[in-house]
Design a protein around this motif. Structure first.
Motif, short mmCIF file in Angstrom:
data_model
loop_
_atom_site.label_atom_id
_atom_site.label_comp_id
_atom_site.label_asym_id
_atom_site.label_seq_id
_atom_site.Cartn_x
_atom_site.Cartn_y
_atom_site.Cartn_z
N LEU A 1 55.04 13.42 17.79
CA LEU A 1 54.77 11.89 17.17
C LEU A 1 54.06 11.24 18.09
N LEU A 2 54.36 10.77 19.33
CA LEU A 2 53.54 9.95 20.21
C LEU A 2 52.23 10.68 20.52
N ASP A 3 52.04 11.89 20.73
CA ASP A 3 50.73 12.45 21.10
C ASP A 3 49.72 11.91 19.93
N ILE A 4 49.97 11.56 18.77
CA ILE A 4 49.16 11.33 17.73
C ILE A 4 48.69 9.89 17.84
N PHE A 5 49.59 9.01 18.33
CA PHE A 5 49.34 7.66 18.20
C PHE A 5 50.63 6.81 18.77
N GLU B 1 61.55 5.23 15.24
CA GLU B 1 62.65 5.63 14.69
C GLU B 1 62.55 5.61 13.18
N LYS B 2 61.58 4.92 12.37
CA LYS B 2 61.48 4.81 10.92
C LYS B 2 60.96 6.30 10.72
N ILE B 3 59.98 6.57 11.29
CA ILE B 3 59.04 7.98 10.87
C ILE B 3 60.19 9.09 11.24
#
Length: 197
Positions: free
Chosen positions: A17-21, A29-31
């Motif tokens: 997820l962090l690789d995206i943005f 945590e919400k995602i």
């Protein structure tokens, strides 16, 4: 097919997820709170053609194939390897049916996130909305890259690109699927492989 809720401790998903943005931990945590871990057997259909797909997927383990059935054969559009996102763009953006089919070439583990729940987060969080925009941009660029490769690169160049992406995993894919992806016969693929070795 089986699935179960995951916990925030799933580091691979967080990295993906962090690789995206980049997101703050509370937004991340919400995602991740929406994610479900799904196990799939070999030869299962993950995304069916002409259906509105309700999830995006993050592939943790295994290999998937994206293909389009054409007359009496299947045209392989791409392969998905661990760490890849499987995003049915037409469903994600327009809530319309997909064109392609995604199936598993071996047992797989994916995380799925509801598109509707994700879009609900977009309306309440600007950072998450920016993450979603970036996700769509990256997937659009992948499709553009695939198109440019098919138009301007030779089969040998495309095979070398695929080999560079996942050399060990490529050995686990049927040669017929790779030949279809390259748009060549298996005989031509054998010749390309012999030249690259």
């Amino acid at each position: 097919m089986g699935w179960g809720k995951i916990k925030f401790a799933e580091m691979e998903l967080k990295r993906g997820l962090l690789d995206i943005f980049p997101l703050q931990d509370d937004e991340m945590e919400k995602i991740i709170g929406l994610a479900e871990k799904v196990t799939l057997s070999k030869n299962e259909i993950l995304i069916q053609q002409q259906q509105v797909i309700k999830y995006i997927y993050f592939l943790e383990e295994g290999i998937c194939r994206i293909f389009y059935p054409k007359e009496e054969k299947e045209v392989v559009l791409d392969f998905c390897f661990p760490g890849d996102i499987i995003l049915p763009l037409n469903s994600y953006i327009h809530n319309l049916p997909t064109y392609e089919i995604v199936d598993t070439l071996e047992d797989c583990i994916v995380y799925r996130i509801s598109i509707a729940e994700l879009q609900s987060l977009y309306s309440t969080s600007l950072p998450i909305a920016n993450w979603g925009r970036k996700l769509a941009e990256l997937e659009t660029l992948k499709i553009e890259s695939r198109l440019m490769q098919s138009l301007f690169k030779s089969a040998a160049e495309r095979y070398a690109d695929l080999l560079g992406k996942a050399p060990k995993l490529l050995q686990r894919i049927k040669l017929g699927y790779i030949a279809s992806y390259l748009g060549v016969s298996q005989v031509t693929l054998s010749r390309i492989r012999a030249e690259i070795r």
